[in-house]
Design a protein around this motif. Structure first.
Motif, PDB file in Angstrom:
ATOM      1  N   MET A 135       0.717  -1.421  -0.048  1.00 24.68           N
ATOM      2  CA  MET A 135       0.040  -0.286  -0.043  1.00 24.68           C
ATOM      3  C   MET A 135       0.789   1.127   0.014  1.00 24.68           C
ATOM      4  SD  MET A 135      -2.812  -1.368   2.665  1.00 24.68           S
ATOM      5  CE  MET A 135      -3.755   0.180   2.755  1.00 24.68           C
ATOM      6  N   THR A 138       2.817   1.983  -3.256  1.00 22.30           N
ATOM      7  CA  THR A 138       1.796   2.290  -4.644  1.00 22.30           C
ATOM      8  C   THR A 138       0.921   3.379  -4.221  1.00 22.30           C
ATOM      9  OG1 THR A 138       0.155   0.472  -4.112  1.00 22.30           O
ATOM     10  CG2 THR A 138       1.887   0.148  -5.544  1.00 22.30           C
ATOM     11  N   HIS A 139       1.052   4.241  -3.196  1.00 22.27           N
ATOM     12  CA  HIS A 139      -0.065   5.155  -2.661  1.00 22.27           C
ATOM     13  C   HIS A 139      -0.152   6.285  -3.499  1.00 22.27           C
ATOM     14  CE1 HIS A 139       2.670   8.344  -1.648  1.00 22.27           C
ATOM     15  NE2 HIS A 139       3.588   7.309  -1.551  1.00 22.27           N
ATOM     16  N   ARG A 142      -3.749   5.114  -7.948  1.00 17.78           N
ATOM     17  CA  ARG A 142      -4.883   4.158  -7.325  1.00 17.78           C
ATOM     18  C   ARG A 142      -4.671   2.673  -8.151  1.00 17.78           C
ATOM     19  NH1 ARG A 142     -11.294   4.677  -8.216  1.00 17.78           N
ATOM     20  NH2 ARG A 142     -12.182   3.217  -6.876  1.00 17.78           N
ATOM     21  N   ARG A 145      -2.095   0.657  -7.148  1.00 16.28           N
ATOM     22  CA  ARG A 145      -2.085  -0.220  -5.871  1.00 16.28           C
ATOM     23  C   ARG A 145      -3.183  -1.167  -6.254  1.00 16.28           C
ATOM     24  NH1 ARG A 145      -4.525   2.765  -0.458  1.00 16.28           N
ATOM     25  NH2 ARG A 145      -2.428   3.255  -0.256  1.00 16.28           N
ATOM     26  N   LEU A 149      -1.988  -4.901  -5.050  1.00 17.01           N
ATOM     27  CA  LEU A 149      -2.719  -5.791  -4.220  1.00 17.01           C
ATOM     28  C   LEU A 149      -3.344  -6.946  -4.844  1.00 17.01           C
ATOM     29  CD1 LEU A 149      -4.611  -2.836  -2.211  1.00 17.01           C
ATOM     30  CD2 LEU A 149      -2.973  -4.508  -1.342  1.00 17.01           C
ATOM     31  N   HIS A 392      -9.816  -5.044  -1.865  1.00 13.35           N
ATOM     32  CA  HIS A 392      -9.827  -3.746  -2.322  1.00 13.35           C
ATOM     33  C   HIS A 392     -10.813  -3.020  -1.440  1.00 13.35           C
ATOM     34  CE1 HIS A 392      -7.238  -4.261  -5.913  1.00 13.35           C
ATOM     35  NE2 HIS A 392      -8.020  -5.468  -5.909  1.00 13.35           N
ATOM     36  N   SER A 395      -8.863  -1.239   1.464  1.00 10.26           N
ATOM     37  CA  SER A 395      -7.615  -0.477   1.107  1.00 10.26           C
ATOM     38  C   SER A 395      -7.861   0.659   0.455  1.00 10.26           C
ATOM     39  CB  SER A 395      -6.603  -1.557   0.418  1.00 10.26           C
ATOM     40  OG  SER A 395      -7.252  -1.932  -0.668  1.00 10.26           O
ATOM     41  N   VAL A 400      -2.128   6.874   3.282  1.00  8.54           N
ATOM     42  CA  VAL A 400      -0.744   6.287   3.497  1.00  8.54           C
ATOM     43  C   VAL A 400      -0.308   6.202   4.878  1.00  8.54           C
ATOM     44  CG1 VAL A 400       0.695   8.312   3.179  1.00  8.54           C
ATOM     45  CG2 VAL A 400       1.637   5.848   2.460  1.00  8.54           C
ATOM     46  N   ALA A 403      -2.085   3.138   6.542  1.00  8.00           N
ATOM     47  CA  ALA A 403      -1.867   1.639   5.852  1.00  8.00           C
ATOM     48  C   ALA A 403      -1.570   0.851   6.969  1.00  8.00           C
ATOM     49  CB  ALA A 403      -0.868   1.764   4.820  1.00  8.00           C
TER      50      ALA A 403
END
Length: 475
Positions: A135, A138-139, A142, A145, A149, A392, A395, A400, A403
């Motif tokens: 997370m 890759t914040h 989107r 991420r 994930l 998903h 998250s 961030v 996270a």
């Protein structure tokens, strides 16, 4: 209690290293944790024969790991937030690796269960840190991420798929102890990789304080809840032991809420549940954890003890289910990441429920493609759809700096659900087995118990579908 927004975290990677390296490390760590859970399921009958494990001890080989895992998850996630990902992750890896070695050397049930509990504590660190690394890395994007994930979740399923196969091959070939020893080289490799790729945490002017009362209460509540459920089969739901354990669990969780509201550094900041879909997503994670762990336990146990499959044959028979879990997650990654397919988890739950109900009609003489392959493929594909959406949901939209907390909540729900799911399904299984007439042979009684347990698991899958309707729509 609300707290002020935190500043952005310090960079995780050393200079000139690509972000995908963090994702790769996170995926390998998570892969090892998930593989350990499934690899031990296949080896349970061999462990029982060599160490003379009782039926309850066999169940606690699974539950000791899951309970320690789920109970310590929030503490592990918070420790990573406060003390830095690298040192906490290295400590967790060292503990997990040493406990795997100790478990492989265990000479009795007590040492094996202690090693499994220690493994669970190390795994709690690995699971929360791995999801948090994905997370955090890759914040900024989107879609990135969502893709990362999905790879993380797919490799979780690959760990399950390879775990049952490797577990069967190792148990039949080298012996059950090697299902523990196999973690040692992977753990050592990850320790070196983390030291070479992640930055050490910055020096802090004040020493951070962990919410130890909150951690103790969450672990106590989880342990008492699982213990009460596991004892219900032998003692009955109305026994003082069971009622006392469940009452202690309820009191611990209520006290935990009070402690977290007043804590200056809470283990869980309760305002995080105001994020859309987070509460429903974690409830879905709880039920999914129970459903997946119970299904693996039940399928493996039934094939070996009721149908007479060897450990190797059981692992190979369960491989298609794991492949279906992983493949479905990758196929639907883009649609979930883009906010489409809102009904995907509902359809997935219905497919999984149908597959588990199909398994409930398992006859004494199996036809593999009809009685095992078909229903396990359906169950795996359906569960893959639901797990993808739940991952998903817990998250998406998480800042961030939250996270670690979000990862801790999601993984706690999943692992605690796993412990409760195995306990609940085992309760159904053993209750029905004991209710069979004396004229029924042990295999026929076990098959009847397994059929009832598969029907209970099918009902749990339908419950997951209903919960998925509460997930917030993603735009």
């Amino acid at each position: 209690m609300r707290t002020a927004a935190l500043s952005p975290p310090a960079p995780l990677l050393r200079a000139n290293l690509p972000p995908w390296l963090v994702v790769a490390i996170a995926c390998l760590a998570s892969f090892m944790v998930v593989m350990d859970g499934s690899i031990v399921n296949v080896a349970l009958p061999a462990m029982q024969r060599e160490l003379q494990l009782s039926a309850q001890a066999q169940q606690w080989v699974i539950d000791a790991y899951l309970l320690s895992f789920g109970g310590c998850m929030l503490l592990a996630a918070r420790a990573g937030d406060l003390y830095g990902r690298r040192p906490v992750l290295q400590a967790g890896l060292a503990l997990f690796t040493f406990a795997s070695l100790a478990g492989g050397l265990a000479g009795d049930a007590g040492l094996l269960l202690a090693a499994r509990a220690a493994q669970g504590l190390g795994a709690a660190v690995l699971a929360t840190s791995s999801m948090t690394l994905v997370m955090a890395a890759t914040h900024h994007d989107r879609q990135a991420r969502a893709s990362a994930l999905s790879w993380w979740a797919a490799l979780n399923s690959a760990g399950f798929a390879l775990g049952v196969v490797i577990g069967g091959l190792l148990t039949d070939g080298a012996g059950w102890r090697w299902v523990m020893f196999v973690n040692v080289p992977i753990g050592l490799l990850l320790i070196v990789g983390i030291a070479c790729s992640l930055r050490p945490p910055p020096t802090q002017a004040t020493r951070p304080v962990l919410d130890l009362p909150g951690a103790l209460l969450s672990t106590l509540g989880s342990a008492a809840l699982v213990y009460g459920i596991t004892q219900s089969a032998a003692q009955g739901w109305g026994s003082p032991l069971v009622l006392g354990a469940l009452g202690l669990s309820l009191a611990a969780f209520l006290l935990l809420l009070s402690v977290e509201r007043r804590s200056q550094q809470p283990l869980v900041r309760l305002s995080i549940f105001e994020l859309p879909g987070l509460a429903a997503g974690n409830l879905l994670m709880l039920c999914l954890g129970g459903l997946l762990a119970a299904s693996i336990f039940l399928i493996s146990n039934t094939l070996q003890q009721a149908a007479g499959y060897s450990a190797r044959a059981t692992g190979l028979a369960m491989l298609p289910m794991g492949v279906a879990l992983a493949a479905v997650r990758l196929v639907f990654t883009r649609s979930i990441g883009a906010g489409a397919s809102r009904r995907l988890p509902l359809w997935g739950a219905l497919v999984a429920a149908a597959g588990l109900a199909w398994l409930a009609r398992m006859p004494p003489q199996l036809v593999f493609w009809l009685d095992v392959l078909g229903p396990t493929l359906a169950a795996g594909a359906g569960l893959g759809m639901v797990i993808l959406a739940a991952t998903h949901a817990v998250s998406a939209g998480v800042p961030v700096h939250d996270a670690g907390m979000a990862s801790g909540l999601a993984n706690t729900a999943r692992q605690l659900g796993g412990a409760l799911g195995v306990a609940g399904i085992a309760t159904v299984l053993h209750t029905v087995v004991r209710a069979q007439p004396a004229s029924a042979g042990p295999q026929a009684a076990l098959l009847a118990g397994s059929q009832a347990a598969f029907l209970a698991a099918s009902g749990l899958a339908l419950l997951c579908g209903l919960i998925s309707l509460r997930l917030a729509p993603r735009g």
